[in-house]
Scaffold this motif. Structure first.
Motif, PDB file in Angstrom:
ATOM      1  N   ILE A 223       0.701  -1.285  -0.142  1.00 53.99           N
ATOM      2  CA  ILE A 223      -0.087  -0.099  -0.133  1.00 53.99           C
ATOM      3  C   ILE A 223       0.903   1.081   0.043  1.00 53.99           C
ATOM      4  O   ILE A 223       0.431   2.237  -0.718  1.00 53.99           O
ATOM      5  CB  ILE A 223      -0.856   0.007   1.211  1.00 53.99           C
ATOM      6  CG1 ILE A 223      -1.967  -1.121   1.139  1.00 53.99           C
ATOM      7  CG2 ILE A 223      -1.670   1.223   1.352  1.00 53.99           C
ATOM      8  CD1 ILE A 223      -2.920  -1.525   2.245  1.00 53.99           C
ATOM      9  N   LEU A 224       1.837   1.264   0.844  1.00 51.32           N
ATOM     10  CA  LEU A 224       2.923   2.409   1.034  1.00 51.32           C
ATOM     11  C   LEU A 224       3.483   2.778  -0.524  1.00 51.32           C
ATOM     12  O   LEU A 224       3.844   3.532  -0.826  1.00 51.32           O
ATOM     13  CB  LEU A 224       3.676   2.354   2.125  1.00 51.32           C
ATOM     14  CG  LEU A 224       3.253   2.437   3.318  1.00 51.32           C
ATOM     15  CD1 LEU A 224       4.192   2.157   4.491  1.00 51.32           C
ATOM     16  CD2 LEU A 224       2.605   3.906   3.560  1.00 51.32           C
ATOM     17  N   TRP A 273      10.119   0.734   1.853  1.00 47.93           N
ATOM     18  CA  TRP A 273      11.169   0.120   1.483  1.00 47.93           C
ATOM     19  C   TRP A 273      11.676  -0.501   3.028  1.00 47.93           C
ATOM     20  O   TRP A 273      12.342  -1.525   2.800  1.00 47.93           O
ATOM     21  CB  TRP A 273      12.281   1.305   1.185  1.00 47.93           C
ATOM     22  CG  TRP A 273      13.760   0.633   0.654  1.00 47.93           C
ATOM     23  CD1 TRP A 273      13.831  -0.234  -0.329  1.00 47.93           C
ATOM     24  CD2 TRP A 273      14.726   0.837   1.303  1.00 47.93           C
ATOM     25  NE1 TRP A 273      15.180  -0.464  -0.260  1.00 47.93           N
ATOM     26  CE2 TRP A 273      16.106   0.312   0.537  1.00 47.93           C
ATOM     27  CE3 TRP A 273      15.284   1.626   2.423  1.00 47.93           C
ATOM     28  CZ2 TRP A 273      17.214   0.293   1.061  1.00 47.93           C
ATOM     29  CZ3 TRP A 273      16.551   1.724   2.541  1.00 47.93           C
ATOM     30  CH2 TRP A 273      17.656   0.904   1.922  1.00 47.93           C
ATOM     31  N   GLY A 274      11.803   0.140   3.979  1.00 46.56           N
ATOM     32  CA  GLY A 274      12.025   0.009   5.323  1.00 46.56           C
ATOM     33  C   GLY A 274      11.525  -1.545   5.801  1.00 46.56           C
ATOM     34  O   GLY A 274      11.944  -2.443   6.185  1.00 46.56           O
ATOM     35  N   ILE A 275      10.143  -1.664   5.365  1.00 45.62           N
ATOM     36  CA  ILE A 275       9.202  -2.652   5.819  1.00 45.62           C
ATOM     37  C   ILE A 275       9.885  -3.780   4.791  1.00 45.62           C
ATOM     38  O   ILE A 275       9.893  -4.797   5.464  1.00 45.62           O
ATOM     39  CB  ILE A 275       7.830  -2.303   5.611  1.00 45.62           C
ATOM     40  CG1 ILE A 275       7.282  -1.313   6.412  1.00 45.62           C
ATOM     41  CG2 ILE A 275       6.950  -3.702   5.683  1.00 45.62           C
ATOM     42  CD1 ILE A 275       5.754  -0.781   6.262  1.00 45.62           C
ATOM     43  N   GLY A 276      10.152  -3.794   3.734  1.00 47.07           N
ATOM     44  CA  GLY A 276      10.732  -4.688   2.713  1.00 47.07           C
ATOM     45  C   GLY A 276      11.675  -5.261   3.314  1.00 47.07           C
ATOM     46  O   GLY A 276      11.652  -6.404   3.219  1.00 47.07           O
ATOM     47  N   LEU A 277      12.846  -4.307   4.023  1.00 45.61           N
ATOM     48  CA  LEU A 277      13.899  -4.899   4.247  1.00 45.61           C
ATOM     49  C   LEU A 277      13.624  -5.701   5.624  1.00 45.61           C
ATOM     50  O   LEU A 277      14.245  -6.736   5.722  1.00 45.61           O
ATOM     51  CB  LEU A 277      14.912  -3.881   4.394  1.00 45.61           C
ATOM     52  CG  LEU A 277      15.624  -3.139   3.564  1.00 45.61           C
ATOM     53  CD1 LEU A 277      16.576  -1.903   3.956  1.00 45.61           C
ATOM     54  CD2 LEU A 277      16.362  -3.886   2.571  1.00 45.61           C
ATOM     55  N   SER A 278      12.886  -5.185   6.227  1.00 46.68           N
ATOM     56  CA  SER A 278      12.333  -6.057   7.566  1.00 46.68           C
ATOM     57  C   SER A 278      11.973  -7.432   7.299  1.00 46.68           C
ATOM     58  O   SER A 278      11.994  -8.333   7.891  1.00 46.68           O
ATOM     59  CB  SER A 278      11.443  -5.112   8.252  1.00 46.68           C
ATOM     60  OG  SER A 278      10.819  -6.098   9.646  1.00 46.68           O
ATOM     61  N   LEU A 279      11.014  -7.511   6.287  1.00 43.51           N
ATOM     62  CA  LEU A 279      10.668  -8.539   5.745  1.00 43.51           C
ATOM     63  C   LEU A 279      11.442  -9.732   5.146  1.00 43.51           C
ATOM     64  O   LEU A 279      11.610 -10.792   5.475  1.00 43.51           O
ATOM     65  CB  LEU A 279       9.412  -8.620   4.689  1.00 43.51           C
ATOM     66  CG  LEU A 279       8.153  -7.777   5.205  1.00 43.51           C
ATOM     67  CD1 LEU A 279       7.188  -7.548   4.094  1.00 43.51           C
ATOM     68  CD2 LEU A 279       7.230  -9.235   5.923  1.00 43.51           C
ATOM     69  N   MET A 280      12.465  -9.291   4.515  1.00 41.83           N
ATOM     70  CA  MET A 280      13.639  -9.811   4.152  1.00 41.83           C
ATOM     71  C   MET A 280      14.452 -10.731   5.177  1.00 41.83           C
ATOM     72  O   MET A 280      14.758 -11.471   5.323  1.00 41.83           O
ATOM     73  CB  MET A 280      14.524  -9.243   3.103  1.00 41.83           C
ATOM     74  CG  MET A 280      15.743 -10.000   2.456  1.00 41.83           C
ATOM     75  SD  MET A 280      16.759  -8.905   1.424  1.00 41.83           S
ATOM     76  CE  MET A 280      17.289  -7.854   2.805  1.00 41.83           C
ATOM     77  N   GLU A 281      14.528  -9.781   6.350  1.00 41.92           N
ATOM     78  CA  GLU A 281      15.545 -10.102   7.374  1.00 41.92           C
ATOM     79  C   GLU A 281      14.688 -11.133   8.315  1.00 41.92           C
ATOM     80  O   GLU A 281      15.248 -12.236   8.442  1.00 41.92           O
ATOM     81  CB  GLU A 281      15.583  -8.997   8.141  1.00 41.92           C
ATOM     82  CG  GLU A 281      16.395  -9.110   9.463  1.00 41.92           C
ATOM     83  CD  GLU A 281      18.139  -9.725   9.212  1.00 41.92           C
ATOM     84  OE1 GLU A 281      18.581 -10.135   9.734  1.00 41.92           O
ATOM     85  OE2 GLU A 281      18.547  -9.339   7.796  1.00 41.92           O
TER      86      GLU A 281
END
Length: 404
Positions: A223-224, A273-281
């Motif tokens: 959404i973001l 973008w930050g949420i995406g990095l968190s999901l990857m981690e």
């Protein structure tokens, strides 16, 4: 803006609330009940991904001793030559590495078979997964393939060592496309495959996983991204392109509107973008969705460069201002292309309801129509003065130059 961000982040989390699964009676609603391998299975439940089902009977255990349990697992492999897997992991978290697995597949003779495997870190690196002995006791292995439904079902009696906590049993399940000899080939790299793991209470059947929380984060990420990168940023470009120097613009209001919209777009995009990095981690799947991740990093870097223009752009009379303008416009239009491509990559990964994809297509069509209409109006205004001048010269011969 902080309130808006909070609402966007909380909405997906509220939508993704799920009722926790638990044991049910193995009635006709389960595929397991239709196979002869039910073995007096008394408890069944549908797992959260891959259309998998798990069934057990009443298990026996005593403190500081092993636990015996009859297990039946059923799933639909991608192909008749595919495989299904279910296993337990003695580690702190449910994950592929460290899982002691049962894998069933059809042999070339057409007879299904079940083997035991120890999934190690080498498997994640691409090494072959060969059958091996495991510390979990396995007896009475059997498998069945249904030509009618295409489902594979396997059963076994397990003896879990004391280190396996039956109230917090980490278990993992999976399906794959093919088997070469006794070596299962890699499974598909989709979210459903990566989400096939949880911690389960063996008595109640209630399973806990980070998937429910991750669903909310994934929806917030999408959404973001669509609002920030995919909608506001193109609107900011339209404002800069078509309202600079227009009759309705006074005191360079176009510039402040352009900067304000782009800063808001950048803020939402960076949050995504930050949420995406968190999901990857959190998932640990660093090699998954590599194209989407690389394009996302490129978008973040280029967008940061564009925002830095507030401090780095040359002065109006600087001789390099012309070249900087060319660079700034080129990067801006390139960003829009990359963003649109990556948003559709995200749709292919998340696989939301089709209406969400079509909603964004509608946004793109709307913005394109607005841009096209404004572009036509600009050219109309640009050409119109020349027509007036030609008409004036034709009506007033004194304004026509005399070659003599």
């Amino acid at each position: 803006m902080s309130l808006f961000l909070a609402l966007v982040l909380l909405l997906p989390s509220s939508l993704c609330h799920r009722t926790k699964a638990q044991w049910h009676t193995c009635d006709s609603g389960f595929s397991i009940s239709a196979t002869a391998m039910a073995r007096n299975i008394t408890h069944c439940r549908k797992l959260q991904t891959l259309g998998a089902e798990l069934g057990i009977n009443n298990y026996s255990t005593t403190p500081n001793s092993s636990t015996s349990i009859d297990v039946v697992f059923s799933a639909l492999p991608p192909t008749p030559q595919g495989w299904i897997a279910w296993g337990v992991n003695p580690g702190r978290h449910p994950q592929m590495v460290g899982t002691r697995a049962l894998i069933a597949f059809n042999q070339p003779s057409g007879m299904p078979v079940v083997n035991t495997y120890n999934v190690t870190a080498d498997t994640r690196r691409g090494c072959k997964l060969e059958p091996s002995t495991i510390e979990v006791g396995v007896a009475n292995k059997a498998a069945n393939y249904s030509d009618e439904t295409g489902r594979l079902t396997m059963a076994a009696r397990l003896t879990l060592p004391p280190e396996y906590n039956v109230s917090k049993l980490n278990h993992v399940w999976q399906v794959g496309p093919r088997v070469v000899g006794t070596v299962p080939l890699a499974h598909a790299k989709t979210l459903h495959n990566f989400d096939s793991k949880e911690t389960m209470d063996l008595e109640s059947g209630v399973g806990h996983s980070q998937r429910h929380h991750d669903i909310g984060l994934r929806e917030a990420h999408g959404i973001l991204s669509v609002i920030g990168w995919g909608t506001l940023l193109p609107i900011g470009v339209i404002v800069s392109r078509y309202f600079r120097g227009s009759p309705i613009d006074t005191k360079n209001k176009w510039f402040y509107a352009h900067v304000g919209i782009q800063i808001l777009a950048f803020s939402l995009g960076v949050a995504a973008w930050g949420i995406g990095l968190s999901l990857m981690e959190r998932s640990g799947q660093y090699r998954a969705f590599m194209g989407h991740r690389i394009v996302g990093i490129l978008i973040f870097c280029l967008a940061t460069l564009q925002v830095m223009a507030l401090w780095l752009k040359p002065k109006m009379l600087d001789k390099y201002r012309k070249y900087w303008n060319i660079y700034h416009h080129f990067v801006g239009y390139s960003l829009i292309v990359l963003i649109i491509v990556n948003i559709f990559k995200g749709y292919a990964i998340l696989k939301p309801a089709p209406r969400w994809k079509w909603a964004y297509i509608g946004i793109l069509i709307g913005l394109s129509c607005v841009a096209l209409g404004l572009e036509i109006s600009i050219w109309f205004v640009f050409l119109k003065p020349d027509d007036k001048k030609a008409q004036t010269n034709a009506s007033d011969p004194s304004k026509t130059s005399n070659p003599n």
